[in-house]
Design a protein around this motif. Structure first.
Motif, PDB file in Angstrom:
ATOM      1  N   GLY A 129       0.709  -1.076  -0.074  1.00 15.28           N
ATOM      2  CA  GLY A 129       0.101   0.083   0.088  1.00 15.28           C
ATOM      3  C   GLY A 129       0.738   1.226   0.095  1.00 15.28           C
ATOM      4  N   GLU A 130       2.127   1.160   0.598  1.00  8.71           N
ATOM      5  CA  GLU A 130       2.840   2.387   0.593  1.00  8.71           C
ATOM      6  C   GLU A 130       4.192   2.182   0.447  1.00  8.71           C
ATOM      7  OE1 GLU A 130       1.196   5.887   3.157  1.00  8.71           O
ATOM      8  OE2 GLU A 130       2.858   5.563   4.038  1.00  8.71           O
ATOM      9  N   TYR A 131       4.936   2.920   0.037  1.00  7.47           N
ATOM     10  CA  TYR A 131       6.127   2.783  -0.558  1.00  7.47           C
ATOM     11  C   TYR A 131       6.962   4.207  -0.182  1.00  7.47           C
ATOM     12  CZ  TYR A 131      10.550   1.769  -3.428  1.00  7.47           C
ATOM     13  OH  TYR A 131      11.809   1.346  -3.801  1.00  7.47           O
ATOM     14  N   TRP A 132       7.951   4.129   0.756  1.00 15.91           N
ATOM     15  CA  TRP A 132       8.733   5.324   1.136  1.00 15.91           C
ATOM     16  C   TRP A 132      10.017   5.121   0.387  1.00 15.91           C
ATOM     17  CZ3 TRP A 132       8.532   7.633   6.748  1.00 15.91           C
ATOM     18  CH2 TRP A 132       7.073   7.757   7.013  1.00 15.91           C
ATOM     19  N   LEU A 133      10.341   6.137  -0.451  1.00  9.95           N
ATOM     20  CA  LEU A 133      11.765   5.991  -1.294  1.00  9.95           C
ATOM     21  C   LEU A 133      12.460   7.493  -0.927  1.00  9.95           C
ATOM     22  CD1 LEU A 133      13.183   4.595  -3.510  1.00  9.95           C
ATOM     23  CD2 LEU A 133      11.743   5.931  -4.993  1.00  9.95           C
ATOM     24  N   ILE A 134      13.662   7.221  -0.257  1.00  9.65           N
ATOM     25  CA  ILE A 134      14.642   8.137   0.418  1.00  9.65           C
ATOM     26  C   ILE A 134      15.773   8.349  -0.169  1.00  9.65           C
ATOM     27  CG2 ILE A 134      15.489   9.154   2.462  1.00  9.65           C
ATOM     28  CD1 ILE A 134      13.120   7.747   4.087  1.00  9.65           C
ATOM     29  N   ASP A 135      16.251   9.416  -0.816  1.00  5.64           N
ATOM     30  CA  ASP A 135      17.554   9.619  -1.396  1.00  5.64           C
ATOM     31  C   ASP A 135      18.186  10.786  -0.678  1.00  5.64           C
ATOM     32  OD1 ASP A 135      19.907  10.134  -2.896  1.00  5.64           O
ATOM     33  OD2 ASP A 135      18.756  10.128  -4.808  1.00  5.64           O
ATOM     34  N   ALA A 136      19.042  10.634   0.173  1.00  2.67           N
ATOM     35  CA  ALA A 136      19.700  11.703   1.039  1.00  2.67           C
ATOM     36  C   ALA A 136      20.948  11.894   0.704  1.00  2.67           C
ATOM     37  CB  ALA A 136      19.912  11.250   2.435  1.00  2.67           C
ATOM     38  N   ARG A 137      21.424  11.404  -0.576  1.00  3.34           N
ATOM     39  CA  ARG A 137      23.041  11.577  -1.129  1.00  3.34           C
ATOM     40  C   ARG A 137      23.249  13.003  -1.647  1.00  3.34           C
ATOM     41  NH1 ARG A 137      23.175   7.845  -5.566  1.00  3.34           N
ATOM     42  NH2 ARG A 137      20.915   8.710  -5.923  1.00  3.34           N
ATOM     43  N   GLY A 138      22.480  13.567  -2.230  1.00  3.77           N
ATOM     44  CA  GLY A 138      22.512  14.876  -2.885  1.00  3.77           C
ATOM     45  C   GLY A 138      22.441  16.114  -2.085  1.00  3.77           C
ATOM     46  N   ALA A 139      22.548  17.191  -2.578  1.00  2.00           N
ATOM     47  CA  ALA A 139      22.384  18.575  -1.928  1.00  2.00           C
ATOM     48  C   ALA A 139      21.078  18.775  -1.200  1.00  2.00           C
ATOM     49  CB  ALA A 139      22.482  19.694  -2.945  1.00  2.00           C
ATOM     50  N   GLU A 140      20.030  18.155  -1.616  1.00  4.72           N
ATOM     51  CA  GLU A 140      18.782  18.044  -0.933  1.00  4.72           C
ATOM     52  C   GLU A 140      18.278  16.648  -0.805  1.00  4.72           C
ATOM     53  OE1 GLU A 140      16.958  21.030  -0.291  1.00  4.72           O
ATOM     54  OE2 GLU A 140      18.456  21.990  -0.994  1.00  4.72           O
ATOM     55  N   ILE A 141      17.226  16.569   0.105  1.00  6.98           N
ATOM     56  CA  ILE A 141      16.843  15.183   0.558  1.00  6.98           C
ATOM     57  C   ILE A 141      15.509  15.005  -0.480  1.00  6.98           C
ATOM     58  CG2 ILE A 141      15.726  13.752   2.159  1.00  6.98           C
ATOM     59  CD1 ILE A 141      17.002  15.227   4.412  1.00  6.98           C
ATOM     60  N   ASP A 142      15.434  13.775  -1.287  1.00  5.17           N
ATOM     61  CA  ASP A 142      14.408  13.511  -1.845  1.00  5.17           C
ATOM     62  C   ASP A 142      13.654  12.250  -1.168  1.00  5.17           C
ATOM     63  OD1 ASP A 142      12.390  13.015  -3.984  1.00  5.17           O
ATOM     64  OD2 ASP A 142      13.790  12.006  -5.263  1.00  5.17           O
ATOM     65  N   PHE A 143      12.427  12.741  -0.622  1.00  7.38           N
ATOM     66  CA  PHE A 143      11.615  12.157   0.346  1.00  7.38           C
ATOM     67  C   PHE A 143      10.406  11.960  -0.297  1.00  7.38           C
ATOM     68  CE2 PHE A 143       8.982  12.119   4.363  1.00  7.38           C
ATOM     69  CZ  PHE A 143       8.795  10.865   4.448  1.00  7.38           C
ATOM     70  N   GLN A 144       9.975  10.639  -0.756  1.00  6.31           N
ATOM     71  CA  GLN A 144       8.773  10.455  -1.541  1.00  6.31           C
ATOM     72  C   GLN A 144       7.797   9.442  -0.599  1.00  6.31           C
ATOM     73  OE1 GLN A 144       9.188   9.535  -5.792  1.00  6.31           O
ATOM     74  NE2 GLN A 144      11.179  10.046  -5.717  1.00  6.31           N
ATOM     75  N   ILE A 145       6.665   9.843  -0.475  1.00  9.60           N
ATOM     76  CA  ILE A 145       5.633   8.846   0.067  1.00  9.60           C
ATOM     77  C   ILE A 145       4.810   8.369  -0.993  1.00  9.60           C
ATOM     78  CG2 ILE A 145       4.007   8.614   1.566  1.00  9.60           C
ATOM     79  CD1 ILE A 145       5.062  10.290   3.817  1.00  9.60           C
ATOM     80  N   LEU A 146       4.919   7.159  -1.540  1.00  7.79           N
ATOM     81  CA  LEU A 146       4.226   6.768  -2.591  1.00  7.79           C
ATOM     82  C   LEU A 146       3.104   6.026  -2.108  1.00  7.79           C
ATOM     83  CD1 LEU A 146       7.255   5.804  -4.796  1.00  7.79           C
ATOM     84  CD2 LEU A 146       6.112   7.860  -5.101  1.00  7.79           C
ATOM     85  N   HIS A 147       1.866   6.366  -2.678  1.00  9.71           N
ATOM     86  CA  HIS A 147       0.674   5.431  -2.456  1.00  9.71           C
ATOM     87  C   HIS A 147       0.413   4.715  -3.597  1.00  9.71           C
ATOM     88  CE1 HIS A 147      -0.705   9.143   0.279  1.00  9.71           C
ATOM     89  NE2 HIS A 147      -0.134   8.404   0.756  1.00  9.71           N
ATOM     90  N   TRP A 148      -0.318   3.442  -3.276  1.00  5.46           N
ATOM     91  CA  TRP A 148      -0.546   2.549  -4.249  1.00  5.46           C
ATOM     92  C   TRP A 148      -2.097   2.968  -5.089  1.00  5.46           C
ATOM     93  CZ3 TRP A 148      -4.482  -0.915  -6.158  1.00  5.46           C
ATOM     94  CH2 TRP A 148      -4.043  -1.791  -6.905  1.00  5.46           C
ATOM     95  N   ARG A 149      -1.904   2.951  -6.173  1.00  8.47           N
ATOM     96  CA  ARG A 149      -3.075   2.949  -7.071  1.00  8.47           C
ATOM     97  C   ARG A 149      -3.077   1.907  -8.234  1.00  8.47           C
ATOM     98  NH1 ARG A 149      -4.228   6.942  -4.313  1.00  8.47           N
ATOM     99  NH2 ARG A 149      -5.067   9.141  -4.690  1.00  8.47           N
ATOM    100  N   LYS A 150      -4.318   1.648  -8.714  1.00  9.95           N
ATOM    101  CA  LYS A 150      -4.511   0.474  -9.539  1.00  9.95           C
ATOM    102  C   LYS A 150      -3.364   0.578 -10.732  1.00  9.95           C
ATOM    103  CE  LYS A 150      -8.172  -2.374 -11.471  1.00  9.95           C
ATOM    104  NZ  LYS A 150      -9.334  -2.331 -11.636  1.00  9.95           N
TER     105      LYS A 150
END
Length: 193
Positions: A129-150
């Motif tokens: 149902g939910e996928y958190w994808l985090i990228d803290a390697r760069g100048a800014e943090i890319d923090f995504q909360i992804l919700h499942w859809r069909k």
């Protein structure tokens, strides 16, 4: 070149991945411990189910995936409905089988394509149902909360820097600042929706 003490292996849609890289301390391990600590405290408060950080194998035969995510959550209702179960071998529960409610992956240099493309597709096929994808390697943090859809995962809307988690029923924001030695330290901020 040294071989890691533990060698994580993943089976993703017919391909076997062996992760020979060591976990990066500042952009991976510190992020994982912060997220895990905040979610553990939330679980102590509201008792949503089980939370695992690292080391737990998730298997979903329909999606053809067998992987140790950086984080996994299984809600009580999913266990009661049979969407997920713990598989015991030799008297020890060692695998989560089915569709957990939440998974997290933190990007490292060796996992970008796997985490952002392959796992995004496979976790969706597994109906997580939910996928958190985090990228803290760069100048800014890319923090995504992804919700499942069909049709596929969609990003949670970002409102004032906050994203809503349907699984945890809270808003989250991941920030960082410099510590005493000038290195990054992380805070996962959480508030009621």
């Amino acid at each position: 070149n040294e071989c890691p003490e533990k060698l994580p292996a993943s089976f993703l849609d017919g391909k076997v991945y062996l992760d020979m890289s060591k976990e990066e301390i500042r952009s991976h391990a510190l992020v994982k411990i912060e997220v895990g600590g905040v979610l553990r405290n939330l679980n102590v408060e509201v008792d949503f189910g089980y939370l695992f950080i690292d080391g737990v194998l998730v298997v979903n035969a329909e999606a053809n995936v067998s992987k140790n995510p950086d984080g996994v959550a299984v809600l009580w209702r999913s266990l009661k409905r049979g969407r997920v179960r713990f598989l015991a071998k030799n008297g020890r529960e060692t695998e989560i089988v089915g569709s957990p409610d939440w998974v997290m992956e933190i990007l490292s240099n060796s996992s970008v394509t796997k985490d952002t493309i392959e796992l995004r597709d496979l976790y969706h096929r597994a109906k997580i149902g939910e996928y958190w994808l985090i990228d803290a390697r760069g100048a800014e943090i890319d923090f995504q909360i992804l919700h499942w859809r069909k049709a596929g995962y969609v990003n949670a809307p970002i409102l004032g820097g906050w994203q809503y988690s349907r699984v945890f029923r809270r808003n989250f924001r991941l920030v960082r600042r410099r510590d005493r030695l000038g290195s990054w330290t992380y805070r996962l901020l959480m508030k009621q929706a």
